[in-house]
Design an enzyme around this catalytic site. Sequence first.
Site, PDB file in Angstrom:
ATOM      1  CG  ASP A 164      67.365  57.306 -38.639  1.00  0.00           C
ATOM      2  OD1 ASP A 164      68.370  57.448 -37.921  1.00  0.00           O
ATOM      3  OD2 ASP A 164      67.431  57.119 -39.873  1.00  0.00           O
ATOM      4  CB  SER A 165      69.306  55.753 -33.250  1.00  0.00           C
ATOM      5  OG  SER A 165      69.078  56.990 -32.605  1.00  0.00           O
ATOM      6  CD  GLU A 221      71.707  58.168 -42.396  1.00  0.00           C
ATOM      7  OE1 GLU A 221      71.955  57.268 -43.237  1.00  0.00           O
ATOM      8  OE2 GLU A 221      71.386  57.930 -41.218  1.00  0.00           O
ATOM      9  CD  GLU A 227      77.094  56.724 -37.168  1.00  0.00           C
ATOM     10  OE1 GLU A 227      76.198  57.530 -37.515  1.00  0.00           O
ATOM     11  OE2 GLU A 227      76.854  55.620 -36.636  1.00  0.00           O
ATOM     12  CG  ASP A 255      68.106  61.239 -38.052  1.00  0.00           C
ATOM     13  OD1 ASP A 255      68.808  61.957 -38.791  1.00  0.00           O
ATOM     14  OD2 ASP A 255      68.578  60.402 -37.264  1.00  0.00           O
ATOM     15  CE  LYS A 273      71.526  63.004 -37.743  1.00  0.00           C
ATOM     16  NZ  LYS A 273      71.540  61.737 -38.513  1.00  0.00           N
TER      17      LYS A 273
HETATM   18  O1  KIV Z   1      69.846  58.391 -35.411  1.00  0.00           O
HETATM   19  C1  KIV Z   1      70.845  58.691 -34.730  1.00  0.00           C
HETATM   20  O2  KIV Z   1      70.912  58.457 -33.510  1.00  0.00           O
HETATM   21  C2  KIV Z   1      71.971  59.320 -35.419  1.00  0.00           C
HETATM   22  C3  KIV Z   1      73.249  59.476 -34.644  1.00  0.00           C
HETATM   23  C4  KIV Z   1      73.923  58.173 -34.538  1.00  0.00           C
HETATM   24  C5  KIV Z   1      74.118  60.508 -35.224  1.00  0.00           C
HETATM   25  O3  KIV Z   1      71.865  59.643 -36.554  1.00  0.00           O
END
Ligand code: KIV
Length: 273
Positions: free
Chosen positions: A46-47, A116, A183, A85, A114
């Site tokens: 989600d970056s 959090e 992280e 994500d 994934k």
């Molecule tokens: O969204 C992302 O890029 C991440 C990484 C920083 C682990 O979750």
Amino acid sequence: MSLSAPTIRGRKRRHGSEPLVVVTAYDEPTTRLADAAGVDIILVGDSLANVVLGQDSTHHVTVEQMCHHVRAAAAAHPKAHLVADMPWLSYHVDTADSVRNAASLIRAGAHSVKLEGGVVRLPAVRALLDAEIPVMGHLGLTPQSVLAFGGFKVQGKTNEAVEVLIADALALEAEGIYAVVIEAVPSIVGSRITDALEIPTIGIGAGPDTDGQILVLHDLLGLSNRKSPTFVRRYAEIGVMITEAIAHYAQDVRSGEFPSAAETYPNPEGMVN
Ligand code: KIV
């Protein structure tokens, strides 16, 4: 066949495995290039919000936007494991909603998802696993919690905080996740969490002792506009190369150097100006 979640679960360095190499990607070309480089796992992170969509936090990305990019990444048919994500609020409301959102990401082409957070996320993790969706965890500086944390701050700086992180990691492992991202924690904390777990840890700013490393692709390639965190190593300055290439093209168009005869279709016989 792509690398599977159960295979990744066994990739522990203390049992002789090589470190897992993980990178983000957000579309077909970046996934294809990362896969050709032989990475183990590609994260459609989600970056996306920060490095592709120009937003200042990951709160701005939706399930629909994630699916759009997962579908593009999956079109590269990577040998690497493709994990997506779950964006903010897609697994916080209720478990049925979480399963439906994860299913959308799987139908878009992800091999796992994934999410959090620690103990507080166990009901969501259980529901996804019950729906046969493999889950990767993410602890430490979880970017979706940045408002609650009061900024992008290194986590695990007190003994109490480290105890909570280890308890979260053990609870997620007991629930059945196959790997966990750690992280922005001091090296010793990355090392302690890694020692405490049987599943692999994947570090980003968590020191050298985790079972793998992940970097955001645009950071490692020199494509992002944001200030790089301490843990980023830039392996190239592709942004500079792109600007130089486009400036060269502009110069050739303006000088009449482009296109040349070789880049032009010949006139049909008998057709004259
Ligand atoms: O969204 C992302 O890029 C991440 C990484 C920083 C682990 O979750």
